[in-house]
Design an enzyme around this catalytic site. Structure first.
Site, PDB file in Angstrom:
ATOM      1  N   PHE A 178       0.855  -1.180   0.000  1.00 21.61           N
ATOM      2  CA  PHE A 178       0.000   0.000   0.000  1.00 21.61           C
ATOM      3  C   PHE A 178       0.896   1.238   0.000  1.00 21.61           C
ATOM      4  O   PHE A 178       1.820   1.343   0.812  1.00 21.61           O
ATOM      5  CB  PHE A 178      -0.904  -0.016   1.236  1.00 21.61           C
ATOM      6  CG  PHE A 178      -1.998   0.996   1.162  1.00 21.61           C
ATOM      7  CD1 PHE A 178      -3.038   0.837   0.259  1.00 21.61           C
ATOM      8  CD2 PHE A 178      -1.984   2.117   1.966  1.00 21.61           C
ATOM      9  CE1 PHE A 178      -4.053   1.787   0.179  1.00 21.61           C
ATOM     10  CE2 PHE A 178      -3.001   3.059   1.892  1.00 21.61           C
ATOM     11  CZ  PHE A 178      -4.035   2.891   0.997  1.00 21.61           C
ATOM     12  N   TYR A 197     -12.254   3.368   9.286  1.00 21.40           N
ATOM     13  CA  TYR A 197     -13.379   3.920   8.520  1.00 21.40           C
ATOM     14  C   TYR A 197     -13.738   3.113   7.281  1.00 21.40           C
ATOM     15  O   TYR A 197     -14.572   3.532   6.502  1.00 21.40           O
ATOM     16  CB  TYR A 197     -13.117   5.385   8.144  1.00 21.40           C
ATOM     17  CG  TYR A 197     -11.815   5.680   7.435  1.00 21.40           C
ATOM     18  CD1 TYR A 197     -11.684   5.437   6.066  1.00 21.40           C
ATOM     19  CD2 TYR A 197     -10.737   6.229   8.110  1.00 21.40           C
ATOM     20  CE1 TYR A 197     -10.510   5.722   5.405  1.00 21.40           C
ATOM     21  CE2 TYR A 197      -9.554   6.510   7.461  1.00 21.40           C
ATOM     22  CZ  TYR A 197      -9.448   6.269   6.112  1.00 21.40           C
ATOM     23  OH  TYR A 197      -8.277   6.552   5.464  1.00 21.40           O
ATOM     24  N   ARG A 216     -12.743  -0.691  -8.835  1.00 25.95           N
ATOM     25  CA  ARG A 216     -12.623  -1.484  -7.617  1.00 25.95           C
ATOM     26  C   ARG A 216     -13.978  -1.525  -6.910  1.00 25.95           C
ATOM     27  O   ARG A 216     -14.594  -0.476  -6.671  1.00 25.95           O
ATOM     28  CB  ARG A 216     -11.574  -0.840  -6.707  1.00 25.95           C
ATOM     29  CG  ARG A 216     -11.182  -1.693  -5.525  1.00 25.95           C
ATOM     30  CD  ARG A 216     -10.146  -0.996  -4.665  1.00 25.95           C
ATOM     31  NE  ARG A 216     -10.753   0.065  -3.871  1.00 25.95           N
ATOM     32  CZ  ARG A 216     -10.239   0.558  -2.750  1.00 25.95           C
ATOM     33  NH1 ARG A 216      -9.065   0.117  -2.304  1.00 25.95           N
ATOM     34  NH2 ARG A 216     -10.842   1.508  -2.073  1.00 25.95           N
TER      35      ARG A 216
END
Lengths: 405, 405
Positions: free
Chosen positions: B134, B230, B379
């Site tokens: 990432f 989140y 995505r």
């Protein structure tokens, strides 16, 4: 308006304080906060009062989250909130638009800027600070020292030795503008100037001044600053903090918490970090939207009021509180450890007393909220936007009762 | 329950999906979220949906702030929230009580733990990771490298070379459990075991797995972890993140964001930092109370549902989505870049298409929310607690229209 309370030059009475409230140009500001009527709240330097708009703002964000989901980041400005709110905070601390970002905690921001300061001053290895500075600022400075290693070290000297201690090894002078224990105010202009003349950077913690004192970062020539959102800015429990970087450092500042929102193009998800232009490069992770919203509610109130007027009232409140302690509690063993000179005093009064902890607890039982700070300090903060002159009278009256038990 | 959709082994129809919803043991969970009926939300891996209780919890904290002011820290548990919520999150990620703290952002937490890992493995200088990991995890790793200096360096190798690359210079193996682009799942147990056998620590980013996959940190022997609040935990915009430290490291872990709440006795305001016992030493500044409250609302929903059931539905949703893409959009030029094998796939499906950005925008106009990831990826994240089987059917139908439209 010096002398506004001059008619009370002799023995002060309750009526003097009623009169001061009636004449107070800020007496409407309390209505912008939602405070229990019966509470005399002298702890706004710990956690500020709730702006009346805070609950509605939270509910509004919840509505937007529900309806617009991830589109909220662009459609409701959530992603830009750290910089937009930063521009508002800039107006409170003598900074320019584009020099302030809101987010993270004061300690995290301090870590970023101390590490950045060392990079901006290669070859210099001292983080110079005051003994004692705010404890958690010291923790962070020593953590930076330990992580960077090598020659870097934290040097703490007593206040009076600070000026002499700034030398050609000083990378950064790190100070809290108002001491959290005593309320002592540093001379930001003089110390920033001397630091600059000797090639060092100045880094100020504004946690106990922003909102109650006319902080003038740029006119003082300060380089870097951090501050807390939940004290006198009334941002709510654990509200985000903020940081300031003077524009002259924007192109060269490099900070170690290199998160995705400090990237030049966050949504490209590049594997290489490229810092954004300006103060945006100090942002790390995703903005905490609810906390930023309540902080903005507090900041918006501040922006409606003249900071010089706020400072005048702050000075009067603290001066009168000290006079009343002298007048009413002379026999009760309090030592005033806050500077008597107005220009050296922030917006608080601290009293030393052997029974400080019990007295603070006793006062709270009678609706007066102050703070105990170990080992023997009663600390009272005066937030001029919602503290009334009669609160000063009542607080001392109840302190006297509590002391005599 | 493999085979639940086996009756749809041939050509799938809308009725098959209606039937799956009717039989879905999780079909009541959607009611715990406040989602617009007309929205098909396949972006819960960007920002999760709003728990129905979130707004009330925010309002409750505002009431407590108003009434109890700074006493809220003790009387309403605000100060303990990072650890109390951490204990709940621990149950979602296979950790024990006392091993998880909530707060700060994922990047800030990763910085803490990477720096701590290097201290735990003195003499070893490699942060080993995957190319690509990432992006912001890479930024933080390189920032740690730069700040620590010396021999420390980040080494990125392709996934297939990871095992061979773990050697006696590896301080920490840092991986994201599910790749954010493809959804590829690492074998946490095998990689953590090999890292441990060779004397290295393992550090996992759970941002794309916690809440939708049975993460088993302790049974896998993982040392450290971070994760986002989140996404699939539905904590709200910019909700606090969390971190995990296995108990065997609690006494020796030293992290550089040494803030006041990580101190053994925060309220003594000592000038020397003494780390608290346990995972509390990873806490830095004052907890962001509003963000922690909405995160807790999301976590509380997760805790009511069996993670194995969630994973079964997640696997079915993604498998069916891919099958429908094959069935309905075979001629439309999509490449499926998500692993076909269930055990290698997180809770997302990613499609490559030259018009990815326009297609995602067009879908949003028709009520289907996915994510574009540069340069050419559509995505789709599947949050089993609120995504319906019929949403899968509808999403593909509208994608087909958008592609041909």
């Amino acid at each position: 308006m010096p002398g506004r309370e001059a008619y009370a030059a002799n023995r002060l009475t309750r009526n003097d304080f009623r009169g001061l409230d009636a004449d107070d140009p800020l007496n409407g500001a309390r209505g912008e906060f939602d405070l229990p009527d019966e509470t005399i709240y002298l702890d706004g330097n710990s956690l500020g009062a709730m702006p009346r708009t805070a609950a509605d703002r939270l509910a509004g964000i919840a509505r937007n989250w529900r309806r617009d989901l991830n589109r909220g980041w662009s459609e409701h400005g959530w992603l830009d909130a750290p910089l937009l709110l930063g521009d508002k905070i800039a107006q409170l601390i003598g900074a320019d638009a584009g020099e302030v970002a809101a987010g993270d905690s004061t300690s995290v921001n301090l870590f970023k800027l101390l590490a950045a300061a060392l990079r901006l001053r290669p070859g210099r290895s001292t983080i110079l600070t005051e003994d004692p500075n705010f404890p958690s600022d010291l923790y962070i400075a020593r953590a930076v020292e330990r992580m960077v290693g090598g020659e870097v070290h934290v040097k703490s000297v007593p206040r009076d030795d600070l000026t002499n201690a700034i030398d050609d090894d000083t990378a950064v002078l790190m100070l809290t503008q108002a001491d959290f224990r005593t309320g002592y105010l540093h001379d930001m202009a003089a110390l920033s100037r001397i630091a600059g003349e000797r090639g060092a950077l100045s880094l100020w913690d504004l946690s106990h001044t922003a909102g109650v004192y006319p902080v003038n970062l740029n006119s003082c020539g300060a380089d870097l600053a951090v501050g807390c959102g939940y004290k006198y800015l009334n941002g709510g429990p654990g509200a985000p903090a903020y940081l300031f970087v003077a524009r002259r450092h924007h192109d060269t500042l490099e900070q170690p918490l290199a998160g995705w929102l400090g990237h030049e193009k966050p949504f490209l998800f590049e594997t290489q970090y490229r810092p954004a232009a300006g103060v945006a490069r100090t942002i790390c992770g995703t903005p905490s939207v609810f906390g930023l919203a309540t902080l903005e509610a507090g900041v918006d109130i501040q922006l409606k009021h003249d900071i010089d007027e706020i400072r005048r009232k702050s000075t009067a409140l603290t001066r009168l509180f000290m006079r009343l302690i002298d007048q009413e509690c002379a026999a009760d063993g309090f030592g005033i450890i806050t500077p008597i000179l107005d220009e050296h005093r922030g917006s608080q009064v601290s009293l030393a007393h052997p029974d400080a902890e019990q007295l603070i607890a006793g006062l709270a039982d009678h609706g007066v909220i102050g703070d105990f700070r170990a080992p023997n300090i009663l600390r009272f903060g005066f937030a001029p936007l919602y503290v009334r002159y009669t609160d000063v009278w009542e607080a001392v009256a109840r302190l006297k009762e509590a002391t005599r038990g």
